[in-house]
Design a protein around this motif. Structure first.
Motif, mmCIF file in Angstrom:
data_model
loop_
_atom_site.group_PDB
_atom_site.id
_atom_site.type_symbol
_atom_site.label_atom_id
_atom_site.label_comp_id
_atom_site.label_asym_id
_atom_site.label_seq_id
_atom_site.Cartn_x
_atom_site.Cartn_y
_atom_site.Cartn_z
ATOM 1 N N PHE A 347 75.363 38.527 15.339
ATOM 2 C CA PHE A 347 73.797 38.512 15.572
ATOM 3 C C PHE A 347 73.083 37.488 14.665
ATOM 4 O O PHE A 347 73.705 37.087 13.830
ATOM 5 N N HIS A 348 71.753 36.905 15.306
ATOM 6 C CA HIS A 348 71.219 35.945 14.639
ATOM 7 C C HIS A 348 70.224 36.532 13.798
ATOM 8 O O HIS A 348 69.252 37.639 14.037
ATOM 9 N N VAL A 349 69.963 36.055 12.649
ATOM 10 C CA VAL A 349 68.641 36.290 11.685
ATOM 11 C C VAL A 349 67.958 34.975 11.389
ATOM 12 O O VAL A 349 68.674 34.043 11.666
ATOM 13 N N ASN A 350 66.553 35.201 11.038
ATOM 14 C CA ASN A 350 65.867 34.101 10.888
ATOM 15 C C ASN A 350 65.066 33.723 9.608
ATOM 16 O O ASN A 350 64.250 33.334 9.613
ATOM 17 N N GLY A 351 65.607 34.854 8.770
ATOM 18 C CA GLY A 351 64.860 34.326 7.522
ATOM 19 C C GLY A 351 64.988 35.814 6.682
ATOM 20 O O GLY A 351 65.942 36.624 7.051
ATOM 21 N N THR A 352 63.949 35.884 5.803
ATOM 22 C CA THR A 352 63.860 36.957 4.879
ATOM 23 C C THR A 352 62.413 37.267 4.688
ATOM 24 O O THR A 352 61.582 36.556 5.079
ATOM 25 N N LEU A 353 62.222 38.221 4.041
ATOM 26 C CA LEU A 353 60.943 38.767 3.874
ATOM 27 C C LEU A 353 60.358 37.818 2.758
ATOM 28 O O LEU A 353 61.197 37.016 1.965
ATOM 29 N N PRO A 354 59.226 37.760 2.447
ATOM 30 C CA PRO A 354 58.729 36.376 1.371
ATOM 31 C C PRO A 354 59.132 36.863 -0.108
ATOM 32 O O PRO A 354 59.407 37.711 -0.487
ATOM 33 N N LEU A 355 59.234 35.791 -0.979
ATOM 34 C CA LEU A 355 59.563 35.833 -2.329
ATOM 35 C C LEU A 355 58.604 37.031 -2.976
ATOM 36 O O LEU A 355 59.235 37.759 -3.785
ATOM 37 N N GLU A 356 57.206 37.478 -2.581
ATOM 38 C CA GLU A 356 56.637 38.366 -2.987
ATOM 39 C C GLU A 356 57.435 39.762 -2.838
ATOM 40 O O GLU A 356 57.257 40.760 -3.753
ATOM 41 N N LYS A 357 58.128 39.926 -1.785
ATOM 42 C CA LYS A 357 58.826 41.313 -1.553
ATOM 43 C C LYS A 357 60.225 41.204 -2.079
ATOM 44 O O LYS A 357 60.854 42.223 -1.901
ATOM 45 N N ALA A 358 60.781 40.091 -2.739
ATOM 46 C CA ALA A 358 62.199 40.046 -2.792
ATOM 47 C C ALA A 358 62.038 40.780 -4.381
ATOM 48 O O ALA A 358 61.377 40.754 -5.240
ATOM 49 N N PHE A 359 63.405 41.421 -4.576
ATOM 50 C CA PHE A 359 63.791 42.134 -5.753
ATOM 51 C C PHE A 359 63.816 41.103 -6.976
ATOM 52 O O PHE A 359 63.374 41.359 -8.012
ATOM 53 N N VAL A 360 64.346 39.672 -6.708
ATOM 54 C CA VAL A 360 64.414 38.650 -7.577
ATOM 55 C C VAL A 360 64.071 37.499 -7.265
ATOM 56 O O VAL A 360 64.171 37.346 -6.079
ATOM 57 N N THR A 361 63.299 36.575 -8.158
ATOM 58 C CA THR A 361 63.165 35.090 -7.849
ATOM 59 C C THR A 361 64.255 34.313 -8.091
ATOM 60 O O THR A 361 65.053 34.207 -9.292
#
Ligand SMILES: Cc1cc2nc3c(=O)[nH]c(=O)nc-3n(C[C@H](O)[C@H](O)[C@H](O)COP(=O)(O)OP(=O)(O)OC[C@H]3O[C@@H](n4cnc5c(N)ncnc54)[C@H](O)[C@@H]3O)c2cc1C
Length: 417
Positions: A347-361
């Protein structure tokens, strides 16, 4: 001189640095802009605080895909076993869970934070909360102090930047420190989200067909534009209303981000192997056998238990197999197609949630410009870095906190010398 060492940031790296510097007998000031210390630490590991990991050092380094190898020297001085010993000395017993993850036996992150704060108080480290640093001051080619947002300045011999990355800003990690490092001549490598849920515009995601469904111990892979596997992680995952999440997804996420950037893609292909311990041919034979043994049973019933029911029905639909078809009616080609989908559902994915929502930078202060045994800046005397502000990032599972505590230890000891 107001202090020997000023530490900016009271996350795990800054708390450890304060203790290490305090133990050297230095006059230490720990500054945090929040009203409490250790806010991110207190929500890590689902609020139970995954303080470290008990895997051997080589394995720990492998689980820190963002420059883990930089930590080899640091680990030779202070490593995960030293972290465990350190907490036991503070009266915090730890227990090991799956994948080597270490938690306090209390299952309460606050007990870890409190133990660190008690030690900091014993060492008479001065703490200033609700105090934001505006910049780090450099004079005559060396670090001279900090300027607070209220305009006051404080002088010191060394500054430790422990202000974290840019993710989950409500915990205080708002990326303030990158300009301070740049002013000292440091390079900031590009920031990006890691350990973050992945988004997809596939119809089955948009129509929420699988929302809330968890798949246990599956193999999840990210593919390159030629269809070759970039990375596979065998862990759990969950379908959400925007895409996919869960441990396997978090670990794959940085590879999606990097693939999109590297090949300038709008979408990346991922694949789920829902039965990673069975080879495709063996699965095909097994399914054939089941159909032969139960020629009158519906496919839906004879395949019960093979996969979680919602996923089974979903894959049958993908294979254009009516769930009420009986075994005798199912062609060998259809069985082969279904076996293929069980092993390799793309299946295709088109990115991720933004940096603010990431567990780690991901990204940060370039490790090339930091001394690996002391965490001292190679650009500015009297300046030290530790924790997530550095271009080091690990998988969730205690690896980031381990990195923060280890680099914090080294920065604290050396800044105080
Ligand atoms: C929900 C969640 C769960 C996580 N779970 C895990 C896990 O299970 N395992 C794992 O290894 N990692 C986990 N992490 C990541 C881990 O918590 C971080 O990598 C770690 O906290 C980084 O430590 P740090 O000391 O570098 O920075 P932080 O913990 O980010 O602390 C930085 C501190 O600096 C302060 N600060 C920032 N700017 C200023 C300023 N201008 N003036 C004064 N103070 C300032 C902030 O207020 C903050 O207190 C998780 C993260 C999140 C968000």
């Amino acid at each position: 001189m107001d202090y020997d060492v000023i530490i900016i940031g009271g996350g795990p790296s800054g708390l450890m640095a304060s203790i290490a510097a305090g133990e050297q007998g230095a006059r230490v000031l720990l500054i945090d802009k929040g009203d409490k210390l250790g806010r991110k630490l207190a929500i890590s590991g689902g609020g139970r605080c995954n303080v470290t990991n008990r895997l051997p050092v080589d394995e720990i380094i492998k689980h820190i895909p963002g420059n883990g190898r930089f930590l080899y020297s640091a680990f030779s001085i202070f490593n995960n076993e030293d972290i465990i010993q350190f907490f036991e000395n503070l009266g915090i017993q730890l227990k090991e869970e799956d994948h080597g993850r270490m938690f306090p036996v209390t299952d309460k992150a606050q007990s870890v934070v409190d133990a660190l704060l008690t030690r900091i108080a014993e060492l008479k480290v001065t703490i200033r909360v609700n105090t934001a640093v505006a910049k780090v001051l450099y004079e005559n080619g060396r670090t001279s102090g900090v300027k607070l947002r209220d305009g006051k300045t404080l002088s010191c011999r060394s500054v430790i930047i422990a202000a974290g990355g840019s993710s989950v800003p409500h915990t205080g990690s708002t990326g303030d420190a990158y300009p301070w490092a740049e002013q000292a001549g440091h390079t900031i490598t590009e920031l990006y989200p890691t350990e973050v849920p992945i988004t997809s515009k596939e119809a089955f995601i948009k129509d929420k067909k699988l929302q809330g469904l968890s798949l246990r111990d599956i193999g999840l892979s990210v593919l390159n534009p030629k269809g070759k596997t970039i990375i596979t992680h065998q862990m759990d995952m969950i379908f959400t209303h925007f895409g996919i999440s869960g441990p396997a997804v978090l670990r794959c996420s940085q590879y999606v981000v990097k693939a999109m950037k590297k090949w300038k893609l709008d979408e990346v292909v991922m694949t789920i192997d829902s039965l990673p311990d069975t080879k495709e041919e063996a699965l095909f034979q097994k399914l054939n056998q089941i159909m032969k043994e139960h020629p009158k049973k519906t496919v839906k019933n004879s395949l019960k238990g093979l996969l979680p029911e919602r996923y089974l029905l979903f894959l049958l639909e993908q294979a254009n197999i009516d769930e009420e078809t009986v075994g005798a009616q199912l062609s060998s080609e259809k069985i082969r197609l279904f076996a293929k989908l069980c092993k390799d559902f793309r299946f295709h994915v088109n990115g991720t949630l933004p940096l603010e929502k990431a567990f780690v930078t991901g990204g940060g202060v370039s490790i090339k410009e930091v001394e690996p045994k002391t965490m001292a800046s190679k650009k500015m005397p009297g300046l030290y870095f530790c924790g997530e502000v550095l271009d080091i990032h690990g998988y969730t599972g205690g690896y980031n906190i381990t990195s923060a505590l280890v680099t914090g230890r080294l920065a604290g000891v050396n800044a105080a010398r």
